[in-house]
Write a protein that holds these residues in place. Structure first.
Motif: not given
Length: 414
Positions: A396-400
């Protein structure tokens, strides 16, 4: 001093679909790979590398249009290096700031000085920091001074007392004032940030990456011979696993807790204690005075992280004043008695998997006795959903980051 190496983790709740990149935007970012935006990931302590390693891995393995660079401050040295090997992280820069008896001010000053030439040369699009260490504060402040986006992992934790824990509570409050993007582990953390005036669009509820790391460890490691021997010695027993090391616990509070634990173990022949004794002299002396020679009490040197997780997995109840263990134990389905008067992780209390022991004499003993006497108590704990996530936080963090940083850099270079 640079040490260059260029080699080398759906929660219930609301996750906005705006964080999913469509194919066209992905292609736009991919076209600019020849000028990949740089992300500087700064860490210096054991909790930081545990929680940042899954994000570093995810960015490197699945987001090739971003160049990830890592900086180890050296705030801790011997404690961090085993985790670099465990999680296969190779720092691009090592500031080597560690000195004996260093103060928070000295740590902060040396990290700021060490990051300055790196920021000037590499010109990253963003700095990623985690948690509430002095290294994290210095990293966030450096990003702010360079007008660079700051992404804060595990944002929004609050104990409510600026001096407890010290200096961590104030560190994380200050980082929140400096950060551009706030990756909150829980909706409660998001609410804390909103109350402080952080814009809602800058907060992202992602879960906690410690769960990702726990999954990685359980999938990729086995108990060492040392842990197997400890488990053999305590086989068939209700196993208490204890850690305590915070300065707020030193003195009377720690000694009273240890007396309560010893009395509980001595009352129940089917209970054993393993205490991983922190090397701080205050802890060593209290352990020797209050627990040495106790029946079914094992005082051991601290374990490596993967071994400690394997030990927690076999515990009956975990006792600790550690912040990280308040996340790790529930993530393994284990109850944790928090040896503190407050906590910045109220989600675990609210969920019913963590319990504040406070500092009143006899209170911890009463809690242990209730847990022992209540039939089926542990099975109920195991059925409670993990309040800290599902092990997909890093993705999730990497995608954001991909959305907010990569495409932002592409627009700037047009």
């Amino acid at each position: 001093m640079s040490n260059r190496h260029l080699a080398p983790l759906s929660l219930t709740g609301s996750y906005s679909p705006q964080f999913r990149l469509d194919a066209a935007r992905m292609a736009t970012c991919a076209d600019s790979r020849s000028m990949r935006p740089k992300i500087l990931c700064v860490f210096g302590t054991r909790p930081e590398i545990i929680k940042l390693a899954p994000i570093i891995r995810e960015l490197k393995q699945t987001h090739h249009d971003i160049q990830v660079m890592t900086v180890m401050s050296g705030q801790h040295t011997d404690l961090v290096e085993p985790f670099l090997e465990l999680f296969q992280v190779k720092p691009d820069f090592n500031l080597q700031i560690m000195q004996r008896q260093q103060t928070p001010n000295e740590v902060c000053a040396r990290v700021l000085a060490g990051l300055e030439p790196i920021m000037s040369k590499e010109a990253p699009e963003a700095v990623i920091v985690q948690g509430d260490t002095t290294t994290a504060l210095a990293g966030a402040l450096t990003g702010f001074h360079h007008k660079t986006a700051v992404a804060h992992v595990e944002a929004g934790l609050r104990s409510g007392d600026p001096h407890n824990p010290f200096p961590e509570e104030m560190n994380r409050r200050l980082i929140s004032r400096l950060a551009t993007y706030h990756f909150a582990a829980t909706s409660g953390n998001r609410d804390s940030l909103l109350r402080e005036g952080v814009p809602a669009d800058d907060i992202f509820v992602t879960g906690n990456p410690v769960v990702d790391s726990l999954h990685y460890i359980l999938e990729n490691t086995e108990p060492s011979s040392r842990v197997r021997e400890l488990l053999k010695q305590t086989a068939g027993q209700k196993l208490l696993v204890l850690t305590t090391h915070r300065r707020e616990s030193f003195g009377r509070a720690m000694r009273q807790n240890l007396r309560d634990i010893r009395e509980f173990v001595e009352r129940h022949e089917d209970v054993s204690l393993i205490f991983a004794v922190h090397p701080n002299p205050n802890v060593v002396e209290a352990a020797r005075t209050e627990l040495n020679g106790g029946s079914r009490i094992l005082l051991i040197e601290p374990l490596g992280y993967s071994d400690f997780i394997q030990l927690l997995k076999q515990s009956w109840v975990v006792l600790s004043d550690s912040g990280g263990i308040q996340e790790e134990a529930p993530s393994l389905g284990k109850p944790v008695f928090v040896l503190r008067t407050n906590t910045e992780r109220p989600e675990a209390i609210d969920a019913g998997v963590a319990f504040l022991a406070g500092n009143k004499p006899g209170h911890l003993l009463a809690m242990l006795n209730r847990a022992y006497d209540e039939s089926g108590w542990l099975e109920k704990i195991k059925q409670i959903p993990n309040p800290f996530g599902d092990g997909k936080t890093a993705s999730r963090i990497a995608e954001i980051i991909q959305q907010k940083i990569c495409c932002r850099a592409e627009r700037i270079t047009r």
